[in-house]
Scaffold this motif. Sequence first.
Motif, PDB file in Angstrom:
ATOM      1  N   VAL A 575       2.293  -8.343  12.527  1.00 50.99           N
ATOM      2  CA  VAL A 575       2.804  -7.496  11.760  1.00 50.99           C
ATOM      3  C   VAL A 575       3.808  -8.043  10.884  1.00 50.99           C
ATOM      4  O   VAL A 575       4.705  -8.512  11.388  1.00 50.99           O
ATOM      5  N   GLU A 576       3.796  -8.155   9.403  1.00 49.22           N
ATOM      6  CA  GLU A 576       4.543  -8.920   8.502  1.00 49.22           C
ATOM      7  C   GLU A 576       5.866  -7.958   8.682  1.00 49.22           C
ATOM      8  O   GLU A 576       5.981  -6.958   8.619  1.00 49.22           O
ATOM      9  N   PRO A 577       6.876  -8.853   8.725  1.00 51.70           N
ATOM     10  CA  PRO A 577       8.248  -8.127   9.119  1.00 51.70           C
ATOM     11  C   PRO A 577       8.514  -7.605   7.746  1.00 51.70           C
ATOM     12  O   PRO A 577       8.220  -7.832   6.603  1.00 51.70           O
ATOM     13  N   GLY A 578       9.377  -6.426   7.734  1.00 49.78           N
ATOM     14  CA  GLY A 578       9.509  -5.312   6.703  1.00 49.78           C
ATOM     15  C   GLY A 578       8.592  -4.654   6.038  1.00 49.78           C
ATOM     16  O   GLY A 578       8.410  -4.252   4.852  1.00 49.78           O
ATOM     17  N   CYS A 579       7.327  -4.638   6.762  1.00 46.70           N
ATOM     18  CA  CYS A 579       6.248  -3.783   6.402  1.00 46.70           C
ATOM     19  C   CYS A 579       6.535  -2.323   6.406  1.00 46.70           C
ATOM     20  O   CYS A 579       7.395  -1.868   7.248  1.00 46.70           O
ATOM     21  N   PRO A 580       6.572  -1.713   5.272  1.00 49.90           N
ATOM     22  CA  PRO A 580       6.824  -0.301   5.237  1.00 49.90           C
ATOM     23  C   PRO A 580       6.049   0.717   6.179  1.00 49.90           C
ATOM     24  O   PRO A 580       4.867   0.283   6.612  1.00 49.90           O
ATOM     25  N   GLU A 581       6.376   1.913   6.233  1.00 49.64           N
ATOM     26  CA  GLU A 581       5.730   2.939   7.088  1.00 49.64           C
ATOM     27  C   GLU A 581       4.610   3.341   6.124  1.00 49.64           C
ATOM     28  O   GLU A 581       4.566   3.260   4.819  1.00 49.64           O
ATOM     29  N   VAL A 582       3.610   3.943   6.950  1.00 48.24           N
ATOM     30  CA  VAL A 582       2.447   4.281   6.189  1.00 48.24           C
ATOM     31  C   VAL A 582       2.367   5.923   6.468  1.00 48.24           C
ATOM     32  O   VAL A 582       2.811   6.333   7.491  1.00 48.24           O
ATOM     33  N   LEU A 583       1.818   6.545   5.376  1.00 49.96           N
ATOM     34  CA  LEU A 583       1.642   8.282   5.751  1.00 49.96           C
ATOM     35  C   LEU A 583       0.375   8.359   5.965  1.00 49.96           C
ATOM     36  O   LEU A 583      -0.648   8.104   5.333  1.00 49.96           O
ATOM     37  N   CYS A 584       0.071   8.891   7.106  1.00 51.24           N
ATOM     38  CA  CYS A 584      -1.142   9.019   7.789  1.00 51.24           C
ATOM     39  C   CYS A 584      -1.150  10.091   8.951  1.00 51.24           C
ATOM     40  O   CYS A 584      -0.264  10.536   9.448  1.00 51.24           O
ATOM     41  N   ASP A 585      -2.378  10.345   9.251  1.00 52.00           N
ATOM     42  CA  ASP A 585      -2.956  11.303  10.484  1.00 52.00           C
ATOM     43  C   ASP A 585      -2.649  10.239  11.443  1.00 52.00           C
ATOM     44  O   ASP A 585      -3.706   9.494  11.648  1.00 52.00           O
ATOM     45  N   ARG A 586      -1.752  10.116  12.235  1.00 54.84           N
ATOM     46  CA  ARG A 586      -1.814   9.161  13.278  1.00 54.84           C
ATOM     47  C   ARG A 586      -2.770   8.975  14.163  1.00 54.84           C
ATOM     48  O   ARG A 586      -3.363   7.891  14.451  1.00 54.84           O
ATOM     49  N   THR A 587      -3.152   9.982  14.757  1.00 51.67           N
ATOM     50  CA  THR A 587      -4.449  10.000  15.704  1.00 51.67           C
ATOM     51  C   THR A 587      -5.562   9.324  15.005  1.00 51.67           C
ATOM     52  O   THR A 587      -6.418   8.485  15.880  1.00 51.67           O
ATOM     53  N   PRO A 622       1.777  -5.559   3.641  1.00 50.76           N
ATOM     54  CA  PRO A 622       2.032  -4.778   2.662  1.00 50.76           C
ATOM     55  C   PRO A 622       1.404  -5.389   1.408  1.00 50.76           C
ATOM     56  O   PRO A 622       1.212  -6.857   1.369  1.00 50.76           O
ATOM     57  N   LEU A 623       0.526  -4.682   0.373  1.00 48.33           N
ATOM     58  CA  LEU A 623      -0.032  -5.463  -0.376  1.00 48.33           C
ATOM     59  C   LEU A 623       0.883  -5.407  -1.771  1.00 48.33           C
ATOM     60  O   LEU A 623       1.740  -4.811  -1.841  1.00 48.33           O
ATOM     61  N   GLY A 624       0.645  -6.625  -2.478  1.00 53.29           N
ATOM     62  CA  GLY A 624       1.519  -6.950  -3.413  1.00 53.29           C
ATOM     63  C   GLY A 624       1.623  -5.986  -4.603  1.00 53.29           C
ATOM     64  O   GLY A 624       2.706  -5.796  -4.975  1.00 53.29           O
ATOM     65  N   SER A 625       0.442  -5.251  -4.962  1.00 49.63           N
ATOM     66  CA  SER A 625       0.578  -4.247  -5.918  1.00 49.63           C
ATOM     67  C   SER A 625       1.539  -3.413  -5.687  1.00 49.63           C
ATOM     68  O   SER A 625       1.771  -2.503  -6.581  1.00 49.63           O
ATOM     69  N   GLY A 626       1.988  -3.032  -4.553  1.00 45.34           N
ATOM     70  CA  GLY A 626       2.981  -1.938  -4.239  1.00 45.34           C
ATOM     71  C   GLY A 626       2.143  -0.622  -3.774  1.00 45.34           C
ATOM     72  O   GLY A 626       1.199  -0.313  -4.334  1.00 45.34           O
ATOM     73  N   GLY A 627       2.882   0.076  -3.043  1.00 50.09           N
ATOM     74  CA  GLY A 627       2.238   1.477  -2.504  1.00 50.09           C
ATOM     75  C   GLY A 627       1.281   1.676  -1.642  1.00 50.09           C
ATOM     76  O   GLY A 627       1.017   2.552  -0.982  1.00 50.09           O
ATOM     77  N   TRP A 628       0.715   0.157  -1.283  1.00 49.37           N
ATOM     78  CA  TRP A 628      -0.300   0.372  -0.194  1.00 49.37           C
ATOM     79  C   TRP A 628      -0.146  -0.774   0.877  1.00 49.37           C
ATOM     80  O   TRP A 628       0.621  -1.848   0.610  1.00 49.37           O
ATOM     81  N   PRO A 695      -1.893   4.628   2.533  1.00 46.35           N
ATOM     82  CA  PRO A 695      -0.558   4.729   1.426  1.00 46.35           C
ATOM     83  C   PRO A 695       0.761   4.551   2.224  1.00 46.35           C
ATOM     84  O   PRO A 695       0.750   4.882   3.407  1.00 46.35           O
ATOM     85  N   GLU A 696       1.533   3.770   1.121  1.00 48.20           N
ATOM     86  CA  GLU A 696       3.019   3.844   2.069  1.00 48.20           C
ATOM     87  C   GLU A 696       3.540   5.224   1.984  1.00 48.20           C
ATOM     88  O   GLU A 696       3.091   6.001   1.024  1.00 48.20           O
ATOM     89  N   ALA A 697       4.562   5.360   3.042  1.00 49.80           N
ATOM     90  CA  ALA A 697       5.077   6.781   3.150  1.00 49.80           C
ATOM     91  C   ALA A 697       6.137   6.881   2.152  1.00 49.80           C
ATOM     92  O   ALA A 697       6.833   5.800   1.696  1.00 49.80           O
ATOM     93  N   PRO A 698       6.303   7.913   1.140  1.00 46.26           N
ATOM     94  CA  PRO A 698       7.469   7.997   0.114  1.00 46.26           C
ATOM     95  C   PRO A 698       8.860   7.932   0.848  1.00 46.26           C
ATOM     96  O   PRO A 698       8.680   8.298   2.261  1.00 46.26           O
ATOM     97  N   ALA A 699       9.701   7.343   0.197  1.00 46.80           N
ATOM     98  CA  ALA A 699      11.076   7.187   0.700  1.00 46.80           C
ATOM     99  C   ALA A 699      11.540   8.470   1.435  1.00 46.80           C
ATOM    100  O   ALA A 699      12.229   8.480   2.467  1.00 46.80           O
ATOM    101  N   THR A 700      11.361   9.589   1.106  1.00 49.93           N
ATOM    102  CA  THR A 700      11.859  10.843   1.497  1.00 49.93           C
ATOM    103  C   THR A 700      11.332  11.176   2.921  1.00 49.93           C
ATOM    104  O   THR A 700      11.904  11.598   3.716  1.00 49.93           O
ATOM    105  N   SER A 701      10.049  10.743   3.251  1.00 57.10           N
ATOM    106  CA  SER A 701       9.367  11.154   4.557  1.00 57.10           C
ATOM    107  C   SER A 701       9.672  10.164   5.580  1.00 57.10           C
ATOM    108  O   SER A 701       9.114  10.260   6.746  1.00 57.10           O
ATOM    109  N   ARG A 702      10.281   8.994   5.151  1.00 53.85           N
ATOM    110  CA  ARG A 702      10.390   8.091   6.115  1.00 53.85           C
ATOM    111  C   ARG A 702      11.345   8.363   7.276  1.00 53.85           C
ATOM    112  O   ARG A 702      12.506   9.024   7.196  1.00 53.85           O
TER     113      ARG A 702
END
Length: 703
Positions: A575-587, A622-628, A695-702
Motif C-alpha cells: 500500500v503506497e504510503p500516503g494513499c488517501p481514503e476511498v469513498l465506498c461501500d466497505r462490505t 493513488p492515480l496520478g490524475s487525482g481523485g481516484w 473514488p477518493e473520499a472528499p476531505a469532509t468525509s475523511r
Amino acid sequence: MNTARAPAQAQAQAGRPQRSWRRRLLQARRFWLGPQLKSRGLLWALLVLLVGGLLVLLVWLAGRYESSATQERLETYTADLANDMRNGLARNLRSLQALQHDRSSAWQTHANELLLQHRELVRLEWRGPELGIRQASDSPSRPAAFQQLGRSQSAADVQLACSTALRFNAPAYSTSYFVPQADGMGLELMDLCIPVTVSGELLGFTVASYSLGDLLKEVVGGQLLRGHAVSFTEADGTRLAIQGTPGSGRQLYTARQLVDLPGNTLVMRLESRQGTADLFPNLLTALVSAMTLALLGVLFLLVHDMRRRLKVENDLAEALAFRKAMENSLNTGLRARDLQGRITYVNPAFCRMVGVEAHELLNHSATPMPYWPPELANVYQDRQAWRLANNALPRGGHESVFMRSDGTRFPVLIIEAPLINAQGRHTGWMSAILDLSEQKRVEEISRASQDRLQATARLAMVGEMASLLSHELNQPLAAISSYANGSVNLLRDAQQEASGLASANPRLASDLEMALQRIAEQAGRAGKVIRSVHDFVRRREQRREAVKPMDLMDAVMPLLGLQARKLGVQVMLSVEPGCPEVLCDRTMVEQVLLNLARNGMQAMQHLPQTTPERVLHLRVRPLGSGGWVEFSVADMGEGIDEQVASQLFTPFFTTKDEGMGLGLSLCRTVVEQHGGTLSFERHQPQGTIFVFTLPEAPATSRT
Ligand code: ADP
C-alpha cells in the motif's frame, strides 16, 4: 517506497534481542572474570620467573662446582710438581755431594759430566774456605753465564749462601738473581753452596749455579700438561722464570706452592686457562642444562595447553550464553521431566505462561501440578502415568488445557520428545508448549468474519441475480403485455366489422377478450413487481463511507491467508504510503477484493508445486490524475485466453466445475456503482492483473 512486509525484516528484528542478551552476558563475564584472568596471568609470569631463576641458579652452581673442581685439581697438580722439584733438587744435591769427595785433578772431568747430565746447572765451582774460586766449570751446552758481567757481581749472593751453609753445616741456597746474557736476554740464577768438611775441618765449598728456567724445564717440564704454565715467582708475584703456556681459555686458574729450600724459599706458580666457551664442560652441567631445556619445554607445553583450555572455556561460555539467551527470548515454553515425572527444568516462557515461579515447579513430585485445572487433574494424572509406563508419545503433539495462577484456563499444544543424555541414555522427557489462546482467538475472529462475508456474498449474489432476472424478464413480460393488448384490440375490431362471429357465439368472444385483458394486466403487474425488486436491490448501495485502503486489506487478509495456505500461495501486499481514503461501500468492496484474489489464487492452483512464482500481489496506489485510487490484484497463473476473455463478464459464464460465473459480473457492477472501472490485462511474465478504481473520499468525509 512501499510497506511490503518482508519476512527477512521480521527475522532481523527477532534476532536483535538475542544478540543484545549475548552481548550483555559476555560483558558480565568479562567484568567478573577479568581480575581472575589478570591474577592468573601474574601467577604464570611468576612461575616462569621462578623456574627461570632456579634454572639459572642451577647452571651457575654447576659452573661454580666445576671451576672449584678444576681449581682443586690444579692445586693437587701443583703440589705434585713442587714435590717433584724438591726431589729433583735433592737428587742433584746428592750428585753434587759426590763431587766433593773427588778432590783429585779429575774434579774438572767429573764436573763436566755432571753439567752435561744436568742441563739446569750452568756452572760448578770449587771454592776455598775463603770463598776464592779454585776450580770452575761452565756448562758446555750453553755460552758461559758470567761471561758478560763477571762472577764478582754475584759474589754477595754466594757469600750469603755459603755463610748460611757454614752456620748450619749443611747445603744452602742463595736468593735468585738476574744475569744478563750476550744475546740481550738474561738468566735468573740461584746458587747452591755445599760446605765440604772433613773431620770438622772446612776444606772449601762446592758452588753450583742453577738456571731457574732450565730447572723448571728439566725437572718438571717433561710432565707438564698441555695448556699449563709453571713458573717461579717472587712473593709479590714478579715472575722469575716460566715454562709452558697457560692455554687460551677465558678463565685463568692459578695455584701456588712454596718450595722450601735451606736459605731460600721459591714460590712455584701454576697457571692454566680453561674455556668457559665450552657450554657443557662436564656431565653435571650438561645434565642440568638438558633438564632445564626439558623443563622449559614442559612449561611451554603447559602454557600452550592452558591457552587452548582458556579458548575452549571461552567458546563454551559463549555458546552457553547464546543458548541461555535463546531459551530466555523464546516464546515457546520448555519443560523437562525425569522418568518419574518430576520437573527438572522450565524456561522463563513457561513460567510466564502459567504464572508460577520456576522454583515452585522444579522437582515438583506431588501431582497435581500447579498448572493443572482441578477438574482435569484426574485425567492428566492418568494420562501421565500411562505415558510414563508406555513411553509412548503422540506424534505431532497434543492439545491440552492449562491453568494460570489466577485460575484462568488456556489452550496449549504440547509437543514431547524423549530426553537422551550424552551417553545415549533415556533420562526423561522434553516438552515444548505453545500457548494457543491467541491463535484460537484469531481463528474465532476470522471464522466470524468469514461467516459475515459469506452471508454478504450470498446476499450480493441474490441481489445480482434478482437484478439480472428483472432485467432479463422485463422485456418478455413487456412483449407479452403488448401482444395481449394488441390481440384484445384486434378482437374488438373484428367484432364490429363482422358480427358473424359474435352472433354465432357472442359469449366466446367476450370471454376471449376478458382473458386477453387479464393476461395484459398480469404481465404489467409482473413487470411492476420485478422493477420494484430491481429498484430495491439498487437502492441498498447507498451506504458509502470513507475507508483507508489499508483497513480494507486488513479485513480481507485473514481470509486470504487461510485460502493461500491451503493452495500454497504467498500473498504480498503493498500500500503506497500516503494513499488517501476511498469513498465506498466497505462490505461490497471487500467482496470485490476477495473475488478477484480468489480467482487469482485458483488460477495458480494448477501450476506444479515446485514452481517458485506462486505469488499473489495486491497493490494500492493513488492515480496520478487525482481523485481516484487504483487497486490491482496480480497473479502468476495460467492467464486468460481470447475465447474466455470475450465472455469474462457475462453472467453465469464459468470454466470451473463448481463456479457460478457471477463473481466478475458482480465485481464489475459494484465497481461501476461506485463510478469506477474494472479491467484486466496480461501480467508479465505470466498471469493476469485485474485493476479497478475507486473514488477518493472528499476531505469532509475523511476519518
Ligand atoms: P467463477 O469464479 O465462479 O467461475 P467468475 O465470474 O469469478 O466466476 O469468473 C469467470 C471465469 O473467468 C472463471 O471461470 C475463469 O475461467 C476466468 N477467470 C477469472 N479470473 C481469472 C484469472 N485471474 N485468471 C484466469 N482466469 C480467470
